[in-house]
Design a protein around this motif. Structure first.
Motif, short mmCIF file in Angstrom:
data_model
loop_
_atom_site.label_atom_id
_atom_site.label_comp_id
_atom_site.label_asym_id
_atom_site.label_seq_id
_atom_site.Cartn_x
_atom_site.Cartn_y
_atom_site.Cartn_z
N VAL A 60 0.85 -1.20 0.00
CA VAL A 60 0.00 0.00 0.00
C VAL A 60 0.88 1.24 0.00
N ALA A 61 2.01 1.19 0.70
CA ALA A 61 2.93 2.32 0.78
C ALA A 61 3.52 2.70 -0.58
N ASP A 62 3.49 1.79 -1.55
CA ASP A 62 3.99 2.08 -2.89
C ASP A 62 3.16 3.16 -3.59
N PHE A 63 1.96 3.43 -3.09
CA PHE A 63 1.04 4.36 -3.74
C PHE A 63 0.88 5.66 -2.96
N LYS A 64 1.83 5.96 -2.10
CA LYS A 64 1.77 7.19 -1.31
C LYS A 64 1.64 8.37 -2.28
N GLY A 65 0.79 9.31 -1.94
CA GLY A 65 0.51 10.44 -2.82
C GLY A 65 -0.82 10.29 -3.54
N LYS A 66 -1.40 9.08 -3.46
CA LYS A 66 -2.71 8.82 -4.07
C LYS A 66 -3.66 8.26 -3.01
N VAL A 67 -4.93 8.53 -3.20
CA VAL A 67 -5.94 7.86 -2.40
C VAL A 67 -6.01 6.43 -2.94
N VAL A 68 -5.94 5.46 -2.05
CA VAL A 68 -5.94 4.05 -2.45
C VAL A 68 -7.24 3.40 -2.00
N MET A 69 -7.85 2.67 -2.94
CA MET A 69 -8.97 1.82 -2.58
C MET A 69 -8.50 0.38 -2.75
N ILE A 70 -8.55 -0.38 -1.67
CA ILE A 70 -8.30 -1.82 -1.75
C ILE A 70 -9.67 -2.45 -1.91
#
Length: 189
Positions: A60-70
């Motif tokens: 999940v940390a790979d997408f820092k800077g974006k809102v993430v939906m799992i």
């Protein structure tokens, strides 16, 4: 019976309170690795890692800077699949600010099933397998199940089910709008 309960209840209550407050050697002997493990839904989600369909580890940390939906889903889940066009639309609208991690918990689907689905459909989600059991750690009982993380990597919320394409669009868009670029907004304060 009432008199017996009156006599036993205080003893049971005292034993329970004493047991909850006791600190045994086993607690003191816990390793630092065990102490560093997340124990909350937020901790599990923020530190979650998955396996891509190519076998790579994705965090999940790979997408820092974006809102993430799992988005926990499987190929047989009709409500899951019904939400995919809406999620794709949002991901297109917020290309630099939002990402969908389509995570298969592996209830019945295999990596082969997920790969075949991804190949047959035009969604550009990040397809992943829940190889580390996030769904078990946080007690997911059914799908669709969505987890949200803000642009700074902080857990926002979880939700189960679907409200239909229009309502899902509104709800997810509101989450994106509220939590996108969170780090940029804070640095201006």
């Amino acid at each position: 019976m009432y008199d017996t309960l009156k006599k036993v209840l205080p003893i049971l209550l005292a034993a329970f309170i004493a047991g909850c407050g006791a600190s045994g050697d086993s607690e003191e002997a816990a390793s630092s690795e065990q102490q560093a493990r997340p124990t909350t839904v937020a901790g599990h989600v923020e530190q979650a890692t998955f396996t891509s369909l190519d076998g790579d580890t994705v965090s999940v940390a790979d997408f820092k800077g974006k809102v993430v939906m799992i988005d926990l889903w499987e190929t047989w889940c009709k409500p899951c699949l019904a939400s995919f066009p809406t999620l794709q639309k949002l991901q297109n609208e917020y290309e630099d600010e939002f990402v969908v991690l389509a995570v298969t918990p592996g209830f019945t689907d295999t990596k082969k099933d997920a790969r075949a689905f991804a190949k047959e459909h035009d969604y550009n989600f990040t397809y992943l397998m829940d190889s580390n059991g996030l769904h078990k750690k946080i007690g997911v009982q059914g799908i669709p199940f969505k987890l949200y993380v803000d642009a700074e990597g902080n857990f926002i919320k979880k939700s189960m089910g679907s409200y239909g394409p229009d309502e899902d669009y509104k709800k997810v868009k509101a989450i994106i709008e509220k939590h996108k670029n969170a780090s940029g907004e804070k640095s201006q304060i």
